[in-house]
Design a protein around this motif. Structure first.
Motif, mmCIF file in Angstrom:
data_model
loop_
_atom_site.group_PDB
_atom_site.id
_atom_site.type_symbol
_atom_site.label_atom_id
_atom_site.label_comp_id
_atom_site.label_asym_id
_atom_site.label_seq_id
_atom_site.Cartn_x
_atom_site.Cartn_y
_atom_site.Cartn_z
ATOM 1 N N GLU A 1 -0.875 -0.825 -2.353
ATOM 2 C CA GLU A 1 -2.117 -1.070 -3.089
ATOM 3 C C GLU A 1 -2.199 -0.230 -4.364
ATOM 4 N N THR B 1 -7.977 -0.663 1.053
ATOM 5 C CA THR B 1 -7.563 0.604 1.662
ATOM 6 C C THR B 1 -8.682 1.279 2.461
ATOM 7 N N VAL C 1 -1.183 1.955 1.610
ATOM 8 C CA VAL C 1 -1.775 2.656 0.467
ATOM 9 C C VAL C 1 -0.825 2.616 -0.726
ATOM 10 N N LYS C 2 0.448 2.867 -0.499
ATOM 11 C CA LYS C 2 1.426 2.824 -1.598
ATOM 12 C C LYS C 2 1.457 1.449 -2.251
ATOM 13 N N TYR D 1 -8.843 -2.584 -4.677
ATOM 14 C CA TYR D 1 -8.062 -1.502 -4.070
ATOM 15 C C TYR D 1 -8.888 -0.788 -2.995
ATOM 16 N N LYS D 2 -10.121 -0.454 -3.343
ATOM 17 C CA LYS D 2 -10.984 0.259 -2.389
ATOM 18 C C LYS D 2 -11.214 -0.563 -1.130
ATOM 19 N N ILE E 1 -4.521 11.342 -3.677
ATOM 20 C CA ILE E 1 -4.827 10.408 -2.606
ATOM 21 C C ILE E 1 -3.928 10.750 -1.426
ATOM 22 N N GLN F 1 -0.801 4.750 7.606
ATOM 23 C CA GLN F 1 -1.237 3.802 6.575
ATOM 24 C C GLN F 1 -0.525 4.007 5.236
ATOM 25 N N THR F 2 0.505 4.848 5.221
ATOM 26 C CA THR F 2 1.184 5.197 3.972
ATOM 27 C C THR F 2 1.715 3.973 3.233
ATOM 28 N N ALA G 1 -2.998 9.430 2.149
ATOM 29 C CA ALA G 1 -3.112 8.326 3.099
ATOM 30 C C ALA G 1 -3.060 8.865 4.524
ATOM 31 N N ALA H 1 -8.048 3.721 5.346
ATOM 32 C CA ALA H 1 -6.642 4.131 5.293
ATOM 33 C C ALA H 1 -6.434 5.451 4.566
ATOM 34 N N ILE H 2 -7.484 5.971 3.930
ATOM 35 C CA ILE H 2 -7.382 7.201 3.146
ATOM 36 C C ILE H 2 -7.934 8.371 3.960
#
Length: 96
Positions: A23, A80, A20-21, A76-77, A10, A16-17, A12, A83-84
């Motif tokens: 989540e 985020t 994402v971390k 989660y999806k 993944i 957005q790191t 990020a 953000a990915i």
């Protein structure tokens, strides 16, 4: 039953790191309690703070697919979305 190993990378978006971390960390305790989950470990790239990697082992592909459809993964999806930067997933089998 044949065990299944999953390697999920993944990446990020740089801004957005943190999101994402946060989540990804939420997934760990819930997923480790799922039927068939033998290993669910999150790693961070030592040279790239936006690159996360899950190393997972499941009792079977079917049980892993149940995980893919679990509500906490949908959450989660949603959290985020956007953000990915990149996501890759490899399904692997132990050969030695």
């Amino acid at each position: 039953m044949t065990e299944l190993t999953i390697v999920a990378n993944i990446h990020a978006k740089p801004d957005q790191t943190g999101l994402v971390k946060t989540e990804l960390l939420k997934l760990i305790p819930v997923t480790r309690k799922e039927p068939g989950c033998l290993r669910y470990d999150l790693h961070l790239d030592n040279d790239d703070p936006a690159h996360f990697m899950f190393y997972e082992t499941w009792e079977s592909r079917g049980l892993w697919q149940d995980h893919i459809n679990a509500p906490h993964l949908a959450d989660y999806k949603a959290a985020t979305e956007g953000a990915i930067a990149e996501f890759t997933l490899s399904e692997m089998s132990l050969i030695g």
